[in-house]
Motif scaffolding. Structure first.
Motif, mmCIF file in Angstrom:
data_model
loop_
_atom_site.group_PDB
_atom_site.id
_atom_site.type_symbol
_atom_site.label_atom_id
_atom_site.label_comp_id
_atom_site.label_asym_id
_atom_site.label_seq_id
_atom_site.Cartn_x
_atom_site.Cartn_y
_atom_site.Cartn_z
ATOM 1 N N ASN A 675 30.399 -46.792 22.436
ATOM 2 C CA ASN A 675 29.110 -46.939 23.115
ATOM 3 C C ASN A 675 29.169 -48.151 24.044
ATOM 4 O OD1 ASN A 675 27.880 -44.816 21.519
ATOM 5 N ND2 ASN A 675 27.885 -46.286 19.820
ATOM 6 N N LYS A 676 28.222 -48.181 24.967
ATOM 7 C CA LYS A 676 28.147 -49.299 25.890
ATOM 8 C C LYS A 676 27.724 -50.553 25.141
ATOM 9 C CE LYS A 676 27.078 -46.589 30.030
ATOM 10 N NZ LYS A 676 26.122 -46.397 31.154
ATOM 11 N N GLY A 677 28.272 -51.672 25.570
ATOM 12 C CA GLY A 677 27.943 -52.934 24.933
ATOM 13 C C GLY A 677 29.103 -53.898 25.038
ATOM 14 N N GLU A 678 29.036 -54.948 24.248
ATOM 15 C CA GLU A 678 30.062 -55.988 24.264
ATOM 16 C C GLU A 678 30.510 -56.259 22.839
ATOM 17 O OE1 GLU A 678 30.530 -60.704 25.511
ATOM 18 O OE2 GLU A 678 28.949 -59.472 26.408
ATOM 19 N N SER A 679 31.816 -56.487 22.702
ATOM 20 C CA SER A 679 32.379 -56.739 21.375
ATOM 21 C C SER A 679 33.416 -57.846 21.481
ATOM 22 C CB SER A 679 33.025 -55.470 20.805
ATOM 23 O OG SER A 679 33.719 -55.754 19.608
ATOM 24 N N LYS A 680 33.370 -58.748 20.510
ATOM 25 C CA LYS A 680 34.393 -59.761 20.375
ATOM 26 C C LYS A 680 35.375 -59.324 19.298
ATOM 27 C CE LYS A 680 31.861 -63.894 21.836
ATOM 28 N NZ LYS A 680 31.427 -65.267 21.435
ATOM 29 N N ILE A 681 36.648 -59.389 19.649
ATOM 30 C CA ILE A 681 37.704 -59.084 18.685
ATOM 31 C C ILE A 681 38.295 -60.423 18.272
ATOM 32 C CG2 ILE A 681 39.836 -57.804 18.271
ATOM 33 C CD1 ILE A 681 39.063 -55.977 20.574
ATOM 34 N N SER A 682 38.026 -60.826 17.045
ATOM 35 C CA SER A 682 38.369 -62.178 16.600
ATOM 36 C C SER A 682 39.321 -62.130 15.427
ATOM 37 C CB SER A 682 37.103 -62.944 16.187
ATOM 38 O OG SER A 682 36.148 -62.943 17.235
#
Length: 708
Positions: A675-682
């Motif tokens: 889905n549209k959006g923002e994700s941090k891969i930490s």
């Protein structure tokens, strides 16, 4: 008068055919064609003459082709062309000879084929070809690109991950494209043409390649090789560190469709052009001569039964009881009581002498590496009797006769292999089967001559296989025991059967190359593959001077020194994700690499990674190359929990006291944008130990992904 004229006409025809046959035996094919043509004109309905003429024309055409090749190898092109014309006059429908002659006179044919393979980009930069006079020392990399763009009057756009570092480069006496390629190669960047006046520069990374690089799709239609056979080798040849090309095979069209960057597609076209070569063809003249003689001599008295019988009848008054006679009733005084049976005899004076001559001259044409089979003869029925039970479970006593047909004649099997030294290897299997007589119960006896061999001959060289000689003599003396051994008189009481069989087989084999694999000088040159295109060796239009090459080598040396300096500065252990910022549309698969940098040996490690499960879905974790330091199959851990957006990866050394160190790829995280959006891969936690059990600490760096 009519009879005399008829015989005179037959004599003329026979003489023409005889002269043509003599010329063909002497390999004088031009004369043979002339005489055979005369014979056919005088008797057009004679199929023997027409067949002989066709054979002579093919042989004459092949002879002139070989002479043309010899003249062409000596550089005498005009004489070679004349020989090709003579060959075509005998065999005008042979396209291979025409193509061979055309390739001798038109050297640009190969160049035309290679130009068709070359891929032109849909958009090209419109810049001047003037040489630049630019040299930069410790200048900003961004300013160097801008200076190049300003000199060519084009616009330049930089990717958000472009790194501006101090850089030194010498671009003197280079045109714009050469300077741009050299700068991108040295700074580990690449560019993409947007329009005729705009380019974008991005870091040379797999993710950026997927994002910016153009893909071309081209279909190659194959003529000589199977498309399925080259699919695997072609994929291995074209696979790079940035992408693996998509190769689709169409069985019905025998075609290969390649989807990759333009440079990779062009390289695929050149490789397919080199591989898709027609196989060589040969013509093999086989001459088989078999001469056999059978001589039978039967002389003397042949006794039908070699026994003398004695019987006592005794008259009617003798009573026989159970096969016994009373001795008192035997009367030896009467001659009528006795019967003597003597053997009948026949005087044999038979002598038989038979000569047989078999000559076969098959001309076989075949493809390099394919078996050629020729069978000329008859099928002879051989009875075979088996016994079966009359009823189920009974004794096998009912005879059932079946017939098995066996080939009798000349069986030739040859597998040719053409070498680039104008030589041919022949794998031979020749069988000569003939009737050798009749055996028990009328079953035919089959004699066999068989040759299996592998020989290597030059083009046009004749090999003689002889020595298959059989000389068999049988002599049988039959007669009355004792009497047959008496000198002189004994021949009256005996008969002699003598059989002499002599067989000699001679084989001659002459191979001729009529078509070789067309290898050009361009096929022998290497293909130079780089990031921006394919450059065939020896075709660079403007080679750089030695001074430029030395400057380029010094620039590369400075780059290596700078890289070594940065490596020494980065003494801390790190686990970082690459790319650090990434933008991707929905429903698209992409990869995030987990990289490891360590100055100390690591015996075991466990890494926990978190991400936004509402935006991304982790499909798989692929083991990286740095783990191969631990062996072929080291223990590798991967755990994926898409419901909570967590992942755990790790490894451990299978050997005590051994670990891995250095910089490399630990794993690839294969994500899918949901889905549209923002994700941090930490990287939330890192647990690692050295081979001695000491705990190691690592710095981490996260990545940000925007789904649009």
């Amino acid at each position: 008068m009519i009879i005399i004229l008829a015989f005179w006409g037959c004599a003329v025809l026979s003489r023409s055919y005889k002269l043509g046959t003599e010329a063909s035996v002497n390999k004088n094919w031009d004369e043979a064609v002339k005489y055979y043509e005369k014979a056919v004109i005088e008797d057009p309905e004679n199929s023997v003459y027409r067949l002989a003429l066709l054979r002579a024309k093919i042989a004459a055409s092949l002879s002139h082709v070989q002479e043309a090749r010899r003249l062409a190898s000596q550089g005498r092109k005009e004489d070679a062309v004349a020989e090709y014309e003579k060959a075509l006059s005998y065999d005008p429908s042979n396209r291979a000879i025409a193509e061979e002659a055309r390739s001798l006179t038109e050297e640009e044919v190969i160049e035309e084929k290679l130009e068709k393979i070359k891929i032109e980009l849909p958009v090209k930069l419109k810049v001047d070809k003037k040489k630049l006079q630019l040299k930069f020392i410790n200048a900003s990399l961004r300013s160097i690109f801008k200076a190049l763009a300003k000199s060519a009057r084009i616009n330049i756009i930089f990717d958000e991950q472009f790194r501006d570092v101090p850089f030194t480069i010498d671009l003197v006496d280079m045109i714009f494209e050469q300077a741009l390629n050299s700068l991108c190669l040295a700074s580990k960047n690449f560019y993409r043409i947007i329009d005729e006046r705009t380019i974008i520069v991005a870091p040379d990374q797999p993710v950026k390649r997927v994002q910016y690089e153009l893909n071309a799709i081209k279909t190659f239609y194959l003529s000589n090789i199977n498309a399925q056979d080259i699919q695997g080798p072609l994929r291995q040849m074209l696979q790079t560190q940035f992408q693996a090309p998509n190769i689709i095979v169409n069985k019905n069209l025998n075609s290969v469709t390649v989807r990759a960057s333009p440079s990779i597609v062009e390289l695929a076209g050149r490789i397919i052009h080199i591989w898709d070569k027609p196989k060589g063809e040969v013509v093999i003249d086989v001459e088989i001569m078999e001469v056999s003689r059978t001589k039978i001599r039967q002389l003397g008295l042949d006794f039908a039964q070699h026994i003398v019988g004695f019987r006592y009848s005794g008259g009617e008054e003798i009573q026989e009881e159970m096969g016994w006679l009373n001795l008192k009733d035997i009367d030896f005084s009467r001659a009528g009581n006795f019967q003597i049976t003597l053997p009948s005899s026949i005087l044999q004076i038979l002598e038989q002498d038979a000569d047989t001559k078999i000559i076969s001259q098959p001309r076989l044409r075949g493809i390099d590496g394919e078996k050629i089979e020729c069978l000329v003869g008859d099928k002879i029925p051989i009875p075979r009797t088996t016994f079966t039970p009359i009823a189920a479970g009974g004794i096998a006593q009912q005879p059932v006769t079946s017939f098995e047909y066996m080939d009798v004649g000349i069986d030739v099997k040859i597998t040719p292999k053409i070498h680039f030294e104008k030589e041919i290897t022949l794998e031979l299997e020749i069988k000569l089967k003939s009737l050798g007589g009749v055996g028990f119960a009328g079953i035919p006896i089959i004699t066999t001559r068989e040759v299996k061999n592998v020989i290597r001959l030059r083009d046009g060289e004749t090999n003689l296989l002889a020595g298959l000689l059989k000389d068999e003599e049988r002599k049988t003396l039959r007669g009355i025991a004792g009497l047959k051994n008496i000198p002189i008189v004994g021949s009256l009481f005996s008969s002699t059967d003598q059989t002499i069989q002599q067989t000699d087989v001679i084989l001659t084999i002459t191979p001729h190359i009529i078509r070789t694999i067309p290898i050009s000088e361009d096929d022998l040159k290497p293909l130079w593959a780089n990031l921006r295109g394919v450059i065939p060796a020896g075709r660079i239009e403007s080679p750089r001077p030695r001074e430029e090459l030395s400057d380029l080598e010094s620039m590369r040396q400075r780059m290596l020194e700078e890289r070594e300096r940065r490596r020494k500065e980065a003494r801390k252990n790190q686990v970082f994700l690459n790319p650090s910022n990434f933008e991707v549309p929905t429903n698209r698969e992409f990869r995030i690499s987990v990289n490891l940098r360590s100055e100390e040996e690591i015996a075991n490690m466990s890494i926990s990674i978190s991400f936004n499960a509402q935006v991304l879905r982790l499909k798989d974790v692929i083991q990286g190359g740095i783990i191969s330091q631990l062996g072929k199959a080291p223990p590798f851990l991967k755990y994926i929990d898409n419901s909570s957006g967590a992942c755990t990866i790790g490894f451990s050394s299978p050997e005590m006291g051994k670990g891995l160190k250095g910089t490399g790829l630990l794993a690839n995280l294969v994500f899918e944008s949901k889905n549209k959006g923002e994700s941090k891969i930490s990287v939330t936690s890192v647990t690692a130990n050295s081979p001695t059990g000491q705990a190691l600490s690592f710095e981490t760096r996260e990545s940000r992904v925007v789904v649009r």
